[in-house]
Design a protein around this motif. Structure first.
Motif, PDB file in Angstrom:
ATOM      1  N   THR A  65     -30.447  18.474   6.331  1.00  0.00           N
ATOM      2  CA  THR A  65     -29.313  19.022   5.585  1.00  0.00           C
ATOM      3  C   THR A  65     -28.336  19.659   6.551  1.00  0.00           C
ATOM      4  O   THR A  65     -28.745  20.390   7.459  1.00  0.00           O
ATOM      5  CB  THR A  65     -29.800  20.083   4.569  1.00  0.00           C
ATOM      6  N   CYS A  66     -27.055  19.358   6.348  1.00  0.00           N
ATOM      7  CA  CYS A  66     -26.016  19.991   7.148  1.00  0.00           C
ATOM      8  C   CYS A  66     -24.978  20.603   6.207  1.00  0.00           C
ATOM      9  O   CYS A  66     -24.249  19.888   5.526  1.00  0.00           O
ATOM     10  CB  CYS A  66     -25.354  18.974   8.077  1.00  0.00           C
ATOM     11  N   PHE A  67     -24.949  21.928   6.163  1.00  0.00           N
ATOM     12  CA  PHE A  67     -23.928  22.642   5.394  1.00  0.00           C
ATOM     13  C   PHE A  67     -22.690  22.740   6.276  1.00  0.00           C
ATOM     14  O   PHE A  67     -22.783  23.192   7.421  1.00  0.00           O
ATOM     15  CB  PHE A  67     -24.428  24.027   4.992  1.00  0.00           C
ATOM     16  N   ALA A  68     -21.555  22.289   5.764  1.00  0.00           N
ATOM     17  CA  ALA A  68     -20.418  22.048   6.654  1.00  0.00           C
ATOM     18  C   ALA A  68     -19.105  22.552   6.103  1.00  0.00           C
ATOM     19  O   ALA A  68     -18.843  22.490   4.906  1.00  0.00           O
ATOM     20  CB  ALA A  68     -20.303  20.550   6.920  1.00  0.00           C
ATOM     21  N   ARG A  76     -28.113  15.007   4.762  1.00  0.00           N
ATOM     22  CA  ARG A  76     -27.208  15.236   3.638  1.00  0.00           C
ATOM     23  C   ARG A  76     -26.138  16.242   4.069  1.00  0.00           C
ATOM     24  O   ARG A  76     -26.460  17.352   4.473  1.00  0.00           O
ATOM     25  CB  ARG A  76     -28.024  15.795   2.474  1.00  0.00           C
ATOM     26  N   GLY A  77     -24.906  15.831   3.976  1.00  0.00           N
ATOM     27  CA  GLY A  77     -23.803  16.744   4.273  1.00  0.00           C
ATOM     28  C   GLY A  77     -23.374  17.464   3.009  1.00  0.00           C
ATOM     29  O   GLY A  77     -23.153  16.837   1.979  1.00  0.00           O
ATOM     30  N   VAL A  78     -23.273  18.774   3.078  1.00  0.00           N
ATOM     31  CA  VAL A  78     -22.888  19.584   1.915  1.00  0.00           C
ATOM     32  C   VAL A  78     -21.660  20.402   2.301  1.00  0.00           C
ATOM     33  O   VAL A  78     -21.721  21.221   3.221  1.00  0.00           O
ATOM     34  CB  VAL A  78     -24.042  20.519   1.490  1.00  0.00           C
ATOM     35  N   VAL A 132     -21.407  28.432   3.770  1.00  0.00           N
ATOM     36  CA  VAL A 132     -22.158  27.491   4.605  1.00  0.00           C
ATOM     37  C   VAL A 132     -23.345  28.179   5.277  1.00  0.00           C
ATOM     38  O   VAL A 132     -24.493  27.721   5.187  1.00  0.00           O
ATOM     39  CB  VAL A 132     -21.192  26.893   5.659  1.00  0.00           C
ATOM     40  N   THR A 133     -23.084  29.306   5.926  1.00  0.00           N
ATOM     41  CA  THR A 133     -24.174  29.972   6.654  1.00  0.00           C
ATOM     42  C   THR A 133     -25.164  30.614   5.683  1.00  0.00           C
ATOM     43  O   THR A 133     -26.367  30.616   5.949  1.00  0.00           O
ATOM     44  CB  THR A 133     -23.625  31.039   7.619  1.00  0.00           C
ATOM     45  N   GLY A 134     -24.666  31.132   4.569  1.00  0.00           N
ATOM     46  CA  GLY A 134     -25.576  31.704   3.572  1.00  0.00           C
ATOM     47  C   GLY A 134     -26.470  30.634   2.961  1.00  0.00           C
ATOM     48  O   GLY A 134     -27.660  30.866   2.722  1.00  0.00           O
ATOM     49  N   ALA A 135     -25.905  29.459   2.732  1.00  0.00           N
ATOM     50  CA  ALA A 135     -26.725  28.369   2.198  1.00  0.00           C
ATOM     51  C   ALA A 135     -27.808  27.973   3.198  1.00  0.00           C
ATOM     52  O   ALA A 135     -28.946  27.690   2.806  1.00  0.00           O
ATOM     53  CB  ALA A 135     -25.840  27.165   1.849  1.00  0.00           C
ATOM     54  N   ALA A 136     -27.463  27.976   4.473  1.00  0.00           N
ATOM     55  CA  ALA A 136     -28.475  27.653   5.492  1.00  0.00           C
ATOM     56  C   ALA A 136     -29.592  28.692   5.476  1.00  0.00           C
ATOM     57  O   ALA A 136     -30.767  28.356   5.652  1.00  0.00           O
ATOM     58  CB  ALA A 136     -27.819  27.577   6.873  1.00  0.00           C
ATOM     59  N   ALA A 168     -28.850  22.516   9.513  1.00  0.00           N
ATOM     60  CA  ALA A 168     -27.730  22.678  10.432  1.00  0.00           C
ATOM     61  C   ALA A 168     -26.529  23.198   9.660  1.00  0.00           C
ATOM     62  O   ALA A 168     -26.393  22.962   8.455  1.00  0.00           O
ATOM     63  CB  ALA A 168     -27.400  21.353  11.100  1.00  0.00           C
ATOM     64  N   THR A 169     -25.673  23.912  10.370  1.00  0.00           N
ATOM     65  CA  THR A 169     -24.346  24.199   9.831  1.00  0.00           C
ATOM     66  C   THR A 169     -23.341  23.490  10.731  1.00  0.00           C
ATOM     67  O   THR A 169     -23.641  23.187  11.881  1.00  0.00           O
ATOM     68  CB  THR A 169     -24.012  25.702   9.835  1.00  0.00           C
ATOM     69  N   LEU A 170     -22.165  23.236  10.191  1.00  0.00           N
ATOM     70  CA  LEU A 170     -21.059  22.709  11.000  1.00  0.00           C
ATOM     71  C   LEU A 170     -19.863  23.612  10.756  1.00  0.00           C
ATOM     72  O   LEU A 170     -19.398  23.748   9.616  1.00  0.00           O
ATOM     73  CB  LEU A 170     -20.731  21.262  10.611  1.00  0.00           C
ATOM     74  N   LEU A 171     -19.390  24.237  11.824  1.00  0.00           N
ATOM     75  CA  LEU A 171     -18.330  25.251  11.723  1.00  0.00           C
ATOM     76  C   LEU A 171     -17.208  24.909  12.691  1.00  0.00           C
ATOM     77  O   LEU A 171     -17.432  24.289  13.733  1.00  0.00           O
ATOM     78  CB  LEU A 171     -18.903  26.641  12.054  1.00  0.00           C
ATOM     79  N   HIS A 172     -16.011  25.359  12.362  1.00  0.00           N
ATOM     80  CA  HIS A 172     -14.796  24.955  13.072  1.00  0.00           C
ATOM     81  C   HIS A 172     -14.295  26.073  13.990  1.00  0.00           C
ATOM     82  O   HIS A 172     -13.760  27.068  13.530  1.00  0.00           O
ATOM     83  CB  HIS A 172     -13.733  24.613  12.023  1.00  0.00           C
ATOM     84  N   LEU A 173     -14.572  25.932  15.256  1.00  0.00           N
ATOM     85  CA  LEU A 173     -14.030  26.833  16.281  1.00  0.00           C
ATOM     86  C   LEU A 173     -14.397  28.305  16.018  1.00  0.00           C
ATOM     87  O   LEU A 173     -15.214  28.605  15.157  1.00  0.00           O
ATOM     88  CB  LEU A 173     -12.504  26.653  16.369  1.00  0.00           C
ATOM     89  N   GLY A 174     -13.795  29.192  16.815  1.00  0.00           N
ATOM     90  CA  GLY A 174     -14.146  30.614  16.716  1.00  0.00           C
ATOM     91  C   GLY A 174     -13.882  31.224  15.352  1.00  0.00           C
ATOM     92  O   GLY A 174     -14.764  31.887  14.789  1.00  0.00           O
ATOM     93  N   PRO A 175     -12.698  31.007  14.776  1.00  0.00           N
ATOM     94  CA  PRO A 175     -12.455  31.617  13.463  1.00  0.00           C
ATOM     95  C   PRO A 175     -13.377  31.072  12.363  1.00  0.00           C
ATOM     96  O   PRO A 175     -13.768  31.823  11.468  1.00  0.00           O
ATOM     97  CB  PRO A 175     -10.984  31.281  13.194  1.00  0.00           C
ATOM     98  N   GLY A 176     -13.702  29.786  12.404  1.00  0.00           N
ATOM     99  CA  GLY A 176     -14.635  29.247  11.414  1.00  0.00           C
ATOM    100  C   GLY A 176     -16.005  29.896  11.552  1.00  0.00           C
ATOM    101  O   GLY A 176     -16.638  30.281  10.560  1.00  0.00           O
ATOM    102  N   LEU A 177     -16.454  30.030  12.789  1.00  0.00           N
ATOM    103  CA  LEU A 177     -17.704  30.745  13.033  1.00  0.00           C
ATOM    104  C   LEU A 177     -17.594  32.182  12.529  1.00  0.00           C
ATOM    105  O   LEU A 177     -18.515  32.688  11.864  1.00  0.00           O
ATOM    106  CB  LEU A 177     -18.006  30.738  14.536  1.00  0.00           C
ATOM    107  N   ALA A 178     -16.466  32.822  12.822  1.00  0.00           N
ATOM    108  CA  ALA A 178     -16.288  34.225  12.421  1.00  0.00           C
ATOM    109  C   ALA A 178     -16.475  34.388  10.916  1.00  0.00           C
ATOM    110  O   ALA A 178     -17.146  35.317  10.463  1.00  0.00           O
ATOM    111  CB  ALA A 178     -14.906  34.720  12.850  1.00  0.00           C
ATOM    112  N   ASN A 179     -15.916  33.458  10.144  1.00  0.00           N
ATOM    113  CA  ASN A 179     -16.071  33.547   8.688  1.00  0.00           C
ATOM    114  C   ASN A 179     -17.523  33.416   8.247  1.00  0.00           C
ATOM    115  O   ASN A 179     -17.866  33.818   7.139  1.00  0.00           O
ATOM    116  CB  ASN A 179     -15.242  32.454   8.001  1.00  0.00           C
ATOM    117  N   GLY A 180     -18.363  32.830   9.077  1.00  0.00           N
ATOM    118  CA  GLY A 180     -19.770  32.671   8.719  1.00  0.00           C
ATOM    119  C   GLY A 180     -20.679  33.768   9.244  1.00  0.00           C
ATOM    120  O   GLY A 180     -21.868  33.778   8.943  1.00  0.00           O
ATOM    121  N   LEU A 181     -20.144  34.693  10.025  1.00  0.00           N
ATOM    122  CA  LEU A 181     -21.006  35.647  10.733  1.00  0.00           C
ATOM    123  C   LEU A 181     -21.763  36.594   9.816  1.00  0.00           C
ATOM    124  O   LEU A 181     -22.911  36.929  10.078  1.00  0.00           O
ATOM    125  CB  LEU A 181     -20.182  36.478  11.717  1.00  0.00           C
TER     126      LEU A 181
END
Lengths: 520, 520
Positions: A18-21, A41-43, A51-55, A67-80
């Motif tokens: 599973t990849c939460f993206a 499965r991409g979600v 995304v990170t909470g689902a993981a 797995a998660t798939l996140l977009h650059l620093g700000p995308g990661l930041a939103n998942g922190l």
């Protein structure tokens, strides 16, 4: 094949399904490669915290990383913030964070930022891949780390994703999680001190340890020694209900917790730290146990705490081991026994004891509404209960989504506060899209009730109008039914036990998500 | 008084009048102190990205910092992505981040994390206050830093907030922003090289520099030398419309930008870097100018770029200075001239040229829908246009909220994409509560259209079903009208120019927020 193909093949090889993206431009090769990685499965999440909470939720139910798939620093930041909860839950997670192409970073394009520095405070392991040929082994390393209950963050430069790599056979294989270490000296000390302490002893299971097997092992020790069986206030996952061995939860409120724990002078810690207050208060002690309490650290946070606990059992005197613990009896109130009329936290607790379905996963961010849920539901049908380990709110909707994707055969019940639910409401859309079997109860007291309480705890007796407006969620009233429907989730409102009961039954009968706004 | 009182008195003394807040337990003394700090308006956001984005919008319109109030590391983390945009916009922001009491940190309570490490990638200045007696000077330092167009993050331990401090007079005073430095040699070089380059010269205004006065100064140089007047693709704030001096925007798409910029061999950079591609692509160059282009860095990002530009003007030959630039004529299409029927990006552009009210603030995160807006609205009524500087989406709703609070006399028009708007939809609730005069147009194409485009740009010709589901926002269709109403904002849907026109007129006539879902 390109680097992205190689990365996804390595994830598949290592059992990530599973990849939460939430992708952006720099992750387009990863997304394109997903087309061929048919075992994954991409979600899609509309926000990275979903995304990170689902993981996290997925990991708690499978003990394996998504797995998660996140977009650059700000995308990661939103998942922190939900990674913080995952770190505190020892949830296995593999983050893949897209970065600019390696040669593009120096140009300081608008989305450039320090991704490693951003990941580090909320990851156990951070690596920027050195290039396309390293990706398969990067994945094996990340999965190895994650399986130890850790958050691994792999940064994927766009050129590493798009450059060609040779197809050279089977990707490297990640290591399995190690068997928990049994410390014979600690086990012997635990046995001896619990035996001596009698009713002044307790076994505290925290983190991921309060699974059915470990609770049974601990309950046998408790029966043999007179010790109490406890769980941390916010243990990551607890097996509960009829047929399980009940542990008492350490209360959240500092005064109540100190009073409760003052009866113990010996604490065996199983995946737990010595209990401390969630927050400091000007006139309260921050430690919850009495000064001079003896702590014995039996083991760290593990999903197989029965192994070290069995060693404690073995170390007890033969005579003591005769006593057998009693599992919780089924105590499910019938519909006729339920209270009626307008809703209160106590009535909701009674309703949950009646309503939790067998094998349900309960994801609990009910906070002030839920203080009575624990004691009321000890005899409910057997279920798993997930708690917000890190205290960062906005946790329940994403975690419930991930838990439902991990366990499609189970009903997931999300117990959400209106304040907390407002952090990541767009998660509901992912539930609608994926058809996750989640019933969300939003407890709408229309204020940050916990902060109203905390104002008194920190010594503020009167909250004026200017301060109060930072604590209340009215003006305007949030309409959760309208919000949920906007995200594609069927929703209704309940103002009485009868309405809650009918709405819950409809929600449970249907496949897919539903939400009930429970007005307090 | 306690430390929190002292902190707020220092904010008041230094002209901070707005605090965007999402507090938690560790910030309760700050919230209580707000009761007495009557010159500071507390504005509650239901999510921290709404808080930091609002501070960015406020800063762009006032050139002064608002304060934010954030709860521990995870609360800060939720605000980081919009801080990234603020950093890239050189927006003055003072973050106050509550931490555990200093003695509580070592206990590793659940919400403990590395706050300084979390703040650093998205702040120019990070300090953990050493205690209650330092807070007033900490604030002065933070405001001094912020006024230079920077993000200052002050970490406030809870015990520093609640401990008593003596009332000892006036708090320290922050320094004003320095006057922009005029580099005489650079001004002379700019004048000489632009004069020589003629039509192959250009003046590129980025960041906060394209204000009316600086645009006029630059336009005079352009008229005198034959140079073109350009703005960066995502300049923080641009003064536009009739009576202003029009700059051409560097296109977003790499091929178009390279083609456009290839006509210049001399670029004077005003608050701008040499233009680079937003993202790297496998077969494209990342720099947008032709190899061998001469760059002259005139000045950094400043709100008073007219000062260095006037020095360039002074350095031009007397003869050249006779030419006068022409301001944009009013070119507002009447209602009868508007296109009709189903909506397209081009029709929406024409509608905006007609509809933007005088002195409006336009907050533009329209992305793929909006490529034609710039050229279509050059003759609209005079207005300010804010762009997403850092590329982190979920920016427009919070920034519009902050801009409206900064400028209650102006109408704010938020141009939002459905994908981007889904990042922080709960911001609408703050608009409803505060009665902000924001009209939001959500362009609902029901996909991440920009990513669909980027797939082609990175060389993926066919997007299959499995990959495509990470790019589309249908299944289920987001109902923005229902979502907005749930947050207390009146909303309607428009599927034709006529419906958009009527809905926009209603929204504009009303006080307070409104949303129109514009279906494409």
């Amino acid at each position: 094949m390109n680097g992205a193909d190689s990365l996804l093949a390595a994830l598949e090889h290592n059992g990530v399904t599973t990849c939460f993206a939430n992708p952006g431009t720099s992750e387009m090769h990863f997304v394109a490669a997903l087309e061929g990685a048919t075992r994954i499965r991409g979600v899609l999440g509309l926000f990275e915290g979903a995304v990170t909470g689902a993981a996290d939720g997925y990991a708690r139910m499978t003990d394996q990383p998504a797995a998660t798939l996140l977009h650059l620093g700000p995308g990661l930041a939103n998942g922190l913030s939900n990674l913080h909860n995952a770190v505190r839950a020892h949830s296995p997670v593999v983050n893949v964070i897209g970065d600019h192409a390696s040669y593009h970073r120096a140009l300081d394009a608008p989305l450039t930022s320090d991704i490693e520095g951003t990941a580090r405070p909320f990851s156990h392991w951070v690596r920027t891949s050195s290039g396309e040929r390293a990706l398969a082994s990067d994945v094996a390393d990340a999965v190895t780390v994650a399986r130890r209950g850790r958050v691994a963050s792999l940064i994927l430069p766009a050129d590493a994703a798009w450059n060609e790599v040779p197809r050279d056979g089977v990707p490297p294989t990640a290591l399995e999680a190690p068997r928990p270490r049994v410390d014979a000296l600690a086990a012997e000390a635990a046995a001896r001190h619990l035996h001596e302490a009698g009713e002044r002893g307790a076994i505290l299971l925290g983190g991921r340890t309060p699974r059915a097997e470990a609770l049974e092992a601990a309950a046998r020790i408790a029966a043999a020694t007179g010790a109490s069986l406890l769980t941390g206030t916010f243990a990551a996952r607890v097996s509960r209900g009829a047929g399980r061995f009940t542990a008492q939860k350490v209360p959240y409120a500092v005064d109540a917790a100190q009073e409760f724990l003052s009866r113990f002078d010996t604490l065996v810690l199983v995946g737990a730290q010595p209990p401390v207050a969630f927050f400091a208060y000007p006139t309260k002690r921050s430690t919850l146990t009495a000064p001079g309490t003896r702590f014995i650290e039996l083991c760290g946070d593990t999903t197989r705490a029965q192994l070290p606990l069995e060693a404690v059992w073995e170390a007890l005197p033969e005579s003591a081991r005769a006593a057998a613990p009693a599992a919780a009896p089924l105590a499910v109130p019938g519909a006729a026994e339920l209270p009626a009329g307008t809703l209160t936290p106590q009535k909701i607790a009674a309703f949950l004891a009646h309503a939790i379905p067998e094998d349900a996963v309960v994801v609990d961010e009910s906070l002030t509404t839920g203080w009575a849920f624990d004691s009321a539901t000890r005899g409910a049908r057997p279920h798993e209960w997930l708690n917000p380990t890190g205290g960062s709110i906005g946790w329940a909707l994403p975690v419930a989504t991930g838990a439902a994707i991990a366990c499609p055969e189970r009903k997931v019940i999300a117990l959400e506060s209106d304040g907390s639910g407002m952090y990541m409401p767009q998660t509901l859309w992912t539930q609608a899209r994926e058809g996750t079997d989640v019933v969300t109860l939003v407890f709408a007291n229309r204020k940050y009730q916990i902060l109203r309480n905390e104002m008194a705890n920190v010594g503020v007796e009167h909250v004026g109008e200017r301060a109060g407006q930072l604590l209340d969620l009215d003006r305007p009233t949030l309409d959760w039914v309208s919000v949920a429907r906007g995200f594609g989730v069927p929703a209704e409102r309940a103002e009485t036990v009868e309405e809650l009961s009918a709405a819950f039954a409809r929600a449970l009968a249907a496949q897919g998500p539903a939400l009930v706004e429970v007005v307090l």
